[in-house]
Design a protein around this motif. Sequence first.
Motif, PDB file in Angstrom:
ATOM      1  N   GLN A  34       0.831  -1.204   0.000  1.00  0.00           N
ATOM      2  CA  GLN A  34       0.000   0.000   0.000  1.00  0.00           C
ATOM      3  C   GLN A  34       0.866   1.255   0.000  1.00  0.00           C
ATOM      4  O   GLN A  34       0.537   2.236  -0.653  1.00  0.00           O
ATOM      5  CB  GLN A  34      -0.948  -0.004   1.192  1.00  0.00           C
ATOM      6  CG  GLN A  34      -2.054  -1.018   1.075  1.00  0.00           C
ATOM      7  CD  GLN A  34      -2.919  -1.078   2.324  1.00  0.00           C
ATOM      8  OE1 GLN A  34      -2.766  -0.304   3.265  1.00  0.00           O
ATOM      9  NE2 GLN A  34      -3.853  -2.020   2.335  1.00  0.00           N
ATOM     10  N   TRP A  35       1.974   1.221   0.747  1.00  0.00           N
ATOM     11  CA  TRP A  35       2.885   2.369   0.749  1.00  0.00           C
ATOM     12  C   TRP A  35       3.456   2.568  -0.649  1.00  0.00           C
ATOM     13  O   TRP A  35       3.451   3.669  -1.175  1.00  0.00           O
ATOM     14  CB  TRP A  35       4.050   2.160   1.704  1.00  0.00           C
ATOM     15  CG  TRP A  35       3.699   2.004   3.147  1.00  0.00           C
ATOM     16  CD1 TRP A  35       2.523   2.332   3.765  1.00  0.00           C
ATOM     17  CD2 TRP A  35       4.539   1.468   4.169  1.00  0.00           C
ATOM     18  NE1 TRP A  35       2.589   2.027   5.097  1.00  0.00           N
ATOM     19  CE2 TRP A  35       3.810   1.507   5.373  1.00  0.00           C
ATOM     20  CE3 TRP A  35       5.826   0.961   4.178  1.00  0.00           C
ATOM     21  CZ2 TRP A  35       4.339   1.066   6.581  1.00  0.00           C
ATOM     22  CZ3 TRP A  35       6.352   0.521   5.378  1.00  0.00           C
ATOM     23  CH2 TRP A  35       5.618   0.571   6.562  1.00  0.00           C
ATOM     24  N   THR A  40      -1.653   4.545   1.041  1.00  0.00           N
ATOM     25  CA  THR A  40      -1.673   5.054   2.414  1.00  0.00           C
ATOM     26  C   THR A  40      -0.318   5.673   2.741  1.00  0.00           C
ATOM     27  O   THR A  40       0.694   5.322   2.141  1.00  0.00           O
ATOM     28  CB  THR A  40      -2.004   3.931   3.427  1.00  0.00           C
ATOM     29  OG1 THR A  40      -1.986   4.475   4.749  1.00  0.00           O
ATOM     30  CG2 THR A  40      -1.014   2.794   3.352  1.00  0.00           C
ATOM     31  N   LYS A  41      -0.347   6.593   3.692  1.00  0.00           N
ATOM     32  CA  LYS A  41       0.886   7.225   4.167  1.00  0.00           C
ATOM     33  C   LYS A  41       1.207   6.776   5.589  1.00  0.00           C
ATOM     34  O   LYS A  41       1.896   7.467   6.322  1.00  0.00           O
ATOM     35  CB  LYS A  41       0.752   8.749   4.133  1.00  0.00           C
ATOM     36  CG  LYS A  41       0.762   9.329   2.746  1.00  0.00           C
ATOM     37  CD  LYS A  41       0.786  10.836   2.829  1.00  0.00           C
ATOM     38  CE  LYS A  41       1.059  11.430   1.469  1.00  0.00           C
ATOM     39  NZ  LYS A  41       1.339  12.855   1.553  1.00  0.00           N
ATOM     40  N   SER A  42       0.723   5.605   5.970  1.00  0.00           N
ATOM     41  CA  SER A  42       0.962   5.136   7.339  1.00  0.00           C
ATOM     42  C   SER A  42       2.440   4.908   7.610  1.00  0.00           C
ATOM     43  O   SER A  42       2.844   4.787   8.769  1.00  0.00           O
ATOM     44  CB  SER A  42       0.158   3.867   7.625  1.00  0.00           C
ATOM     45  OG  SER A  42       0.593   2.785   6.826  1.00  0.00           O
ATOM     46  N   ASP A  94       1.643  12.027  13.589  1.00  0.00           N
ATOM     47  CA  ASP A  94       1.254  12.675  12.330  1.00  0.00           C
ATOM     48  C   ASP A  94       1.392  14.191  12.432  1.00  0.00           C
ATOM     49  O   ASP A  94       1.854  14.848  11.493  1.00  0.00           O
ATOM     50  CB  ASP A  94      -0.181  12.307  11.949  1.00  0.00           C
ATOM     51  CG  ASP A  94      -0.315  10.852  11.516  1.00  0.00           C
ATOM     52  OD1 ASP A  94       0.705  10.215  11.186  1.00  0.00           O
ATOM     53  OD2 ASP A  94      -1.465  10.358  11.503  1.00  0.00           O
TER      54      ASP A  94
END
Length: 109
Positions: A34-35, A40-42, A94
Amino acid sequence: MDTLERIFELADKKFPEQQAFASALGVKPSIVSQWKNKITKSYERRLPKIAEVLGTSVEYLTTGDEKSPTDPEAGEREREFVRLFEKLTAEQQDLVLAQLQGIVASQDK
């Protein structure tokens, strides 16, 4: 080159398989995927661990700049930052990252 590009440039060199990178970070391979696909930016809240696994600094991952190796206090400051950062909630992390990115962006002007 942005943070994500720097992460995967280093990860691709050190970990031939994306699954090995995920395992080293303690996350599922689907998260790393996903990155990589910018879903996502998790990864932002995991930057200290990512930097550690990739053998670099959070500073390099976020800015592309290396700290001076002749500065013995730089490593200690980074360890203290990581120690404190890891105590924050994901939301607090964050906020810190957003503030740091704003500071770096204003310096680039």
